[in-house]
Design a protein around this motif. Structure first.
Motif, PDB file in Angstrom:
ATOM      1  N   VAL A 116       0.876  -1.172   0.000  1.00 10.78           N
ATOM      2  CA  VAL A 116       0.000   0.000   0.000  1.00 10.78           C
ATOM      3  C   VAL A 116       0.912   1.219   0.000  1.00 10.78           C
ATOM      4  O   VAL A 116       1.790   1.348   0.855  1.00 10.78           O
ATOM      5  CB  VAL A 116      -0.938   0.027   1.221  1.00 10.78           C
ATOM      6  N   SER A 117       0.711   2.099  -0.965  1.00  9.60           N
ATOM      7  CA  SER A 117       1.607   3.238  -1.101  1.00  9.60           C
ATOM      8  C   SER A 117       1.454   4.225   0.055  1.00  9.60           C
ATOM      9  O   SER A 117       0.356   4.447   0.560  1.00  9.60           O
ATOM     10  CB  SER A 117       1.331   3.970  -2.417  1.00  9.60           C
ATOM     11  N   GLU A 118       2.563   4.809   0.441  1.00 12.71           N
ATOM     12  CA  GLU A 118       2.559   5.881   1.441  1.00 12.71           C
ATOM     13  C   GLU A 118       3.029   7.198   0.840  1.00 12.71           C
ATOM     14  O   GLU A 118       3.325   8.148   1.571  1.00 12.71           O
ATOM     15  CB  GLU A 118       3.454   5.487   2.620  1.00 12.71           C
ATOM     16  N   LYS A 119       3.095   7.256  -0.504  1.00 14.14           N
ATOM     17  CA  LYS A 119       3.610   8.452  -1.161  1.00 14.14           C
ATOM     18  C   LYS A 119       2.513   9.510  -1.290  1.00 14.14           C
ATOM     19  O   LYS A 119       1.491   9.307  -1.938  1.00 14.14           O
ATOM     20  CB  LYS A 119       4.158   8.108  -2.543  1.00 14.14           C
ATOM     21  N   LEU A 120       2.740  10.651  -0.653  1.00 11.34           N
ATOM     22  CA  LEU A 120       1.766  11.745  -0.632  1.00 11.34           C
ATOM     23  C   LEU A 120       1.705  12.430  -1.989  1.00 11.34           C
ATOM     24  O   LEU A 120       2.713  12.887  -2.522  1.00 11.34           O
ATOM     25  CB  LEU A 120       2.161  12.756   0.442  1.00 11.34           C
ATOM     26  N   ARG A 121       0.509  12.491  -2.555  1.00 13.48           N
ATOM     27  CA  ARG A 121       0.252  13.248  -3.784  1.00 13.48           C
ATOM     28  C   ARG A 121      -1.133  13.847  -3.636  1.00 13.48           C
ATOM     29  O   ARG A 121      -2.134  13.208  -3.948  1.00 13.48           O
ATOM     30  CB  ARG A 121       0.308  12.367  -5.029  1.00 13.48           C
ATOM     31  N   SER A 122      -1.196  15.079  -3.156  1.00 13.10           N
ATOM     32  CA  SER A 122      -2.500  15.669  -2.866  1.00 13.10           C
ATOM     33  C   SER A 122      -2.433  17.184  -2.963  1.00 13.10           C
ATOM     34  O   SER A 122      -1.348  17.765  -3.073  1.00 13.10           O
ATOM     35  CB  SER A 122      -2.952  15.250  -1.453  1.00 13.10           C
ATOM     36  N   GLY A 123      -3.603  17.825  -2.936  1.00 14.71           N
ATOM     37  CA  GLY A 123      -3.699  19.265  -2.945  1.00 14.71           C
ATOM     38  C   GLY A 123      -4.264  19.808  -4.245  1.00 14.71           C
ATOM     39  O   GLY A 123      -4.197  19.143  -5.294  1.00 14.71           O
ATOM     40  N   PRO A 124      -4.828  21.005  -4.217  1.00 15.52           N
ATOM     41  CA  PRO A 124      -5.467  21.591  -5.397  1.00 15.52           C
ATOM     42  C   PRO A 124      -4.565  21.677  -6.626  1.00 15.52           C
ATOM     43  O   PRO A 124      -5.031  21.464  -7.749  1.00 15.52           O
ATOM     44  CB  PRO A 124      -5.878  22.989  -4.913  1.00 15.52           C
ATOM     45  N   ALA A 125      -3.297  21.985  -6.423  1.00 13.76           N
ATOM     46  CA  ALA A 125      -2.387  22.085  -7.575  1.00 13.76           C
ATOM     47  C   ALA A 125      -2.229  20.741  -8.264  1.00 13.76           C
ATOM     48  O   ALA A 125      -2.223  20.655  -9.500  1.00 13.76           O
ATOM     49  CB  ALA A 125      -1.021  22.609  -7.123  1.00 13.76           C
ATOM     50  N   GLN A 126      -2.106  19.671  -7.471  1.00 11.74           N
ATOM     51  CA  GLN A 126      -1.981  18.328  -8.048  1.00 11.74           C
ATOM     52  C   GLN A 126      -3.270  17.926  -8.763  1.00 11.74           C
ATOM     53  O   GLN A 126      -3.227  17.332  -9.850  1.00 11.74           O
ATOM     54  CB  GLN A 126      -1.681  17.326  -6.931  1.00 11.74           C
ATOM     55  N   TRP A 127      -4.405  18.236  -8.171  1.00 10.36           N
ATOM     56  CA  TRP A 127      -5.683  17.881  -8.790  1.00 10.36           C
ATOM     57  C   TRP A 127      -5.875  18.626 -10.100  1.00 10.36           C
ATOM     58  O   TRP A 127      -6.308  18.047 -11.102  1.00 10.36           O
ATOM     59  CB  TRP A 127      -6.840  18.174  -7.838  1.00 10.36           C
ATOM     60  N   PHE A 128      -5.541  19.920 -10.090  1.00 10.42           N
ATOM     61  CA  PHE A 128      -5.652  20.706 -11.321  1.00 10.42           C
ATOM     62  C   PHE A 128      -4.694  20.178 -12.381  1.00 10.42           C
ATOM     63  O   PHE A 128      -5.033  20.122 -13.576  1.00 10.42           O
ATOM     64  CB  PHE A 128      -5.366  22.182 -11.041  1.00 10.42           C
ATOM     65  N   ALA A 129      -3.506  19.769 -11.947  1.00  3.85           N
ATOM     66  CA  ALA A 129      -2.544  19.193 -12.884  1.00  3.85           C
ATOM     67  C   ALA A 129      -3.103  17.945 -13.554  1.00  3.85           C
ATOM     68  O   ALA A 129      -2.893  17.727 -14.756  1.00  3.85           O
ATOM     69  CB  ALA A 129      -1.238  18.868 -12.163  1.00  3.85           C
ATOM     70  N   GLU A 130      -3.824  17.115 -12.794  1.00  6.62           N
ATOM     71  CA  GLU A 130      -4.415  15.919 -13.377  1.00  6.62           C
ATOM     72  C   GLU A 130      -5.529  16.260 -14.365  1.00  6.62           C
ATOM     73  O   GLU A 130      -5.694  15.590 -15.382  1.00  6.62           O
ATOM     74  CB  GLU A 130      -4.932  14.992 -12.274  1.00  6.62           C
ATOM     75  N   PHE A 131      -6.286  17.315 -14.059  1.00  4.99           N
ATOM     76  CA  PHE A 131      -7.285  17.790 -15.019  1.00  4.99           C
ATOM     77  C   PHE A 131      -6.612  18.201 -16.318  1.00  4.99           C
ATOM     78  O   PHE A 131      -7.008  17.787 -17.417  1.00  4.99           O
ATOM     79  CB  PHE A 131      -8.066  18.972 -14.435  1.00  4.99           C
ATOM     80  N   VAL A 132      -5.559  19.013 -16.213  1.00  2.00           N
ATOM     81  CA  VAL A 132      -4.841  19.495 -17.395  1.00  2.00           C
ATOM     82  C   VAL A 132      -4.217  18.329 -18.157  1.00  2.00           C
ATOM     83  O   VAL A 132      -4.306  18.247 -19.389  1.00  2.00           O
ATOM     84  CB  VAL A 132      -3.756  20.513 -16.988  1.00  2.00           C
ATOM     85  N   ALA A 133      -3.592  17.408 -17.423  1.00  2.71           N
ATOM     86  CA  ALA A 133      -2.919  16.268 -18.058  1.00  2.71           C
ATOM     87  C   ALA A 133      -3.901  15.424 -18.858  1.00  2.71           C
ATOM     88  O   ALA A 133      -3.626  15.027 -19.998  1.00  2.71           O
ATOM     89  CB  ALA A 133      -2.229  15.418 -16.996  1.00  2.71           C
TER      90      ALA A 133
END
Length: 231
Positions: A116-133
């Motif tokens: 189970v991953s413990e790598k943090l990937r969160s926050g509005p900038a990351q979410w917006f990046a996924e939208f753009v990607a």
């Protein structure tokens, strides 16, 4: 002649499995060889992922369309190119294939199979990046399918290669990839708790791109024809 549904589903499962084996495996290899240099590890992960996407689309494109991605399947459903049942089955085998590919990578590198991953990937900038990607990925596919269908494998591979570096999230752009990566606590992982927001942003990006490019790429005269039909 279009392959039957069973063969198309097998192609989607195999293609997504290979994709995740490369994404996770190259992340493990890159990190192990980079000597702590994250940029070098990411570069290795990037090159392998972009390259395998071009290869997989060339192999499986004529069989299933080579979606390997529920967001892409959603776009084709919206365009009326897939029936609802077909789309649901595509998504199911993509997720299962992705999980299988992650396990294959773990096995190849003698990692614990279940993680189970413990790598943090969160926050509005990351979410917006996924939208753009994801918006950009679907735009790449739709534009190339319309004007240069033979270029799709290379365009998608190059887009994802660029996406690793110009987006804050390193361009997952794929719900099946996101789910599989939440079960690897290696270089490419994402915490399961962070995955739902990534997936939501990806789906919104796919819908937005499909709507925008459905209008942008509409054949000449289609709007006038629609008006005449309405009258």
């Amino acid at each position: 002649m279009t392959p039957d549904l069973t063969r198309r589903l097998a192609a989607e499962a195999l293609g997504t499995a290979f994709l995740l084996a490369v994404v996770v495996g190259s992340g493990i290899m890159g990190e192990s060889l980079a000597g702590g240099n994250t940029a070098i590890a990411l570069l290795g992960n990037t090159i392998a992922t972009g390259a395998i996407l071009a290869v997989l689309i060339l192999i499986f494109g004529p069989l299933s369309g080579a979606h390997f991605n529920p967001a892409v399947t959603l776009s084709f459903l919206m365009q009326g190119k897939l029936e609802k049942r077909e789309a649901a089955l595509y998504v199911a085998v993509q997720i299962l294939g992705g999980l299988a590919g992650m396990l294959i990578a773990h096995a190849m590198f003698e990692e614990p199979l279940l993680q189970v991953s413990e790598k943090l990937r969160s926050g509005p900038a990351q979410w917006f990046a996924e939208f753009v990607a994801t918006f950009g990925l679907v735009a790449t596919i739709l534009g190339c399918v319309r004007f240069r269908a033979e270029a799709v494998p290379y365009a998608v591979g190059l887009y994802i290669t660029a996406g690793y570096w110009f987006t804050a999230s390193t361009s997952f752009a794929n719900p099946a990839v996101t789910i599989a990566r939440s079960f690897t606590d290696t270089f490419s992982g994402i915490r399961p708790v962070d995955a739902p927001a990534f997936i939501a942003a990806q789906l919104v990006g796919a819908v937005a791109a499909t709507l925008v490019f459905g209008w942008l790429l509409a054949p000449k005269g289609s709007e006038a024809a629609q008006k005449q039909a309405a009258e």
